[in-house]
Scaffold this motif. Sequence first.
Motif, PDB file in Angstrom:
ATOM      1  N   VAL A   7     -38.115 -33.080  11.366  1.00 51.11           N
ATOM      2  CA  VAL A   7     -39.394 -32.369  11.427  1.00 51.11           C
ATOM      3  C   VAL A   7     -39.251 -30.957  10.855  1.00 51.11           C
ATOM      4  N   THR A   8     -40.109 -30.656   9.916  1.00 50.05           N
ATOM      5  CA  THR A   8     -40.234 -29.308   9.374  1.00 50.05           C
ATOM      6  C   THR A   8     -41.681 -28.866   9.535  1.00 50.05           C
ATOM      7  N   ILE A   9     -41.876 -27.667  10.077  1.00 55.47           N
ATOM      8  CA  ILE A   9     -43.225 -27.154  10.317  1.00 55.47           C
ATOM      9  C   ILE A   9     -43.369 -25.797   9.639  1.00 55.47           C
ATOM     10  N   GLU A  10     -44.418 -25.671   8.843  1.00 58.11           N
ATOM     11  CA  GLU A  10     -44.756 -24.394   8.227  1.00 58.11           C
ATOM     12  C   GLU A  10     -46.248 -24.160   8.395  1.00 58.11           C
ATOM     13  N   THR A  11     -46.609 -22.954   8.790  1.00 56.99           N
ATOM     14  CA  THR A  11     -48.027 -22.557   8.799  1.00 56.99           C
ATOM     15  C   THR A  11     -48.147 -21.445   7.759  1.00 56.99           C
ATOM     16  N   ARG A  12     -48.492 -20.253   8.169  1.00 55.75           N
ATOM     17  CA  ARG A  12     -48.451 -19.124   7.232  1.00 55.75           C
ATOM     18  C   ARG A  12     -47.017 -18.697   6.967  1.00 55.75           C
ATOM     19  N   GLN A  13     -46.128 -19.140   7.856  1.00 54.46           N
ATOM     20  CA  GLN A  13     -44.710 -18.839   7.711  1.00 54.46           C
ATOM     21  C   GLN A  13     -43.909 -20.022   8.240  1.00 54.46           C
ATOM     22  N   PRO A  14     -42.644 -20.159   7.862  1.00 53.63           N
ATOM     23  CA  PRO A  14     -41.820 -21.259   8.384  1.00 53.63           C
ATOM     24  C   PRO A  14     -41.649 -21.151   9.901  1.00 53.63           C
ATOM     25  N   ILE A  15     -41.761 -22.289  10.597  1.00 56.45           N
ATOM     26  CA  ILE A  15     -41.615 -22.338  12.047  1.00 56.45           C
ATOM     27  C   ILE A  15     -40.338 -23.080  12.439  1.00 56.45           C
ATOM     28  N   LEU A  16     -40.136 -24.238  11.844  1.00 59.47           N
ATOM     29  CA  LEU A  16     -39.009 -25.096  12.223  1.00 59.47           C
ATOM     30  C   LEU A  16     -38.533 -25.847  10.988  1.00 59.47           C
ATOM     31  N   ASN A  17     -37.221 -25.939  10.832  1.00 65.28           N
ATOM     32  CA  ASN A  17     -36.663 -26.556   9.635  1.00 65.28           C
ATOM     33  C   ASN A  17     -35.785 -27.758   9.988  1.00 65.28           C
ATOM     34  N   ASN A  18     -36.246 -28.941   9.580  1.00 63.79           N
ATOM     35  CA  ASN A  18     -35.434 -30.159   9.600  1.00 63.79           C
ATOM     36  C   ASN A  18     -34.790 -30.412  10.969  1.00 63.79           C
ATOM     37  N   PHE A  19     -35.637 -30.569  11.979  1.00 57.01           N
ATOM     38  CA  PHE A  19     -35.156 -30.747  13.358  1.00 57.01           C
ATOM     39  C   PHE A  19     -35.325 -32.191  13.794  1.00 57.01           C
ATOM     40  N   SER A  20     -34.259 -32.766  14.359  1.00 62.54           N
ATOM     41  CA  SER A  20     -34.303 -34.116  14.934  1.00 62.54           C
ATOM     42  C   SER A  20     -33.785 -34.058  16.365  1.00 62.54           C
ATOM     43  N   PHE A  21     -34.479 -34.772  17.263  1.00 62.12           N
ATOM     44  CA  PHE A  21     -34.041 -34.790  18.666  1.00 62.12           C
ATOM     45  C   PHE A  21     -34.779 -35.897  19.400  1.00 62.12           C
ATOM     46  N   ASN A  22     -34.121 -36.479  20.423  1.00 60.77           N
ATOM     47  CA  ASN A  22     -34.732 -37.505  21.265  1.00 60.77           C
ATOM     48  C   ASN A  22     -34.947 -36.961  22.671  1.00 60.77           C
ATOM     49  N   PHE A  23     -36.196 -36.957  23.116  1.00 59.30           N
ATOM     50  CA  PHE A  23     -36.546 -36.525  24.462  1.00 59.30           C
ATOM     51  C   PHE A  23     -36.630 -37.756  25.361  1.00 59.30           C
ATOM     52  N   GLN A  24     -35.804 -37.785  26.403  1.00 58.64           N
ATOM     53  CA  GLN A  24     -35.687 -38.960  27.266  1.00 58.64           C
ATOM     54  C   GLN A  24     -36.520 -38.809  28.537  1.00 58.64           C
ATOM     55  N   LEU A  25     -37.007 -39.937  29.050  1.00 55.24           N
ATOM     56  CA  LEU A  25     -37.680 -39.934  30.348  1.00 55.24           C
ATOM     57  C   LEU A  25     -36.694 -39.509  31.439  1.00 55.24           C
ATOM     58  N   GLN A  26     -37.242 -38.970  32.516  1.00 51.96           N
ATOM     59  CA  GLN A  26     -36.482 -38.470  33.669  1.00 51.96           C
ATOM     60  C   GLN A  26     -35.593 -37.270  33.298  1.00 51.96           C
TER      61      GLN A  26
END
Length: 205
Positions: A7-26
């Motif tokens: 995931v890469t997020i940019e709005t008027r400026q870069p927010i997050l660059n090339n992030f991968s992660f798994n969010f687990q239940l509990q």
Amino acid sequence: MLALKDVTIETRQPILNNFSFNFQLQKTYGLIAPNGSGKTTLFRSIMQLIPSTKGMYTIDKKPISTQLKRVFYFETSNWFDGNLSGWDYLLFVKSLWKSSVDVQKLVQDWQMSEYVKLPIKKYSLGMKQRLLIALYEVSDAKYLLMDEITNGLDEKNREKVFSKIRQLVDSGKMILISSHYKEDLETVCDYELFLENNTMVVKEV
């Protein structure tokens, strides 16, 4: 499992660059970042309210756009329509998320009985925040995204929120909660995610 891949997020400026992660239940995840660094933008992107520049969000390998009823996110009490009541919102969320949670019990638990049927424009900030937290509970969604959820709460209610988070996670939910105060989250989180300078660093607590 809520999965972020490349995931890469940019709005008027870069927010997050090339992030991968798994969010687990509990599990509880604390997102810690200075104000203005992109915490809320990340939440909005997960919920498809804004596009990511690239990357993919999935729940159990299905596009999150098809799974949004398994997630609950209410960004801020500023979203409330002041002419509606807290009771209106609680019943609406219960119906839309097809929840079996007892609304009246929640009202009593968060001590909202005296005001919950009044227009929200009559509420203090603390009253709005208690309603906001109750909406997360009444949704009964498996994945809960909480953005600065303790804003406007006194110490007693902040402790109650953290206790409630532990109960919800123990019941099988995943919670991602943001704050710019690291000490707020240390006692409740399994993982801390630090967002700064377009990079996310994950640390197991």
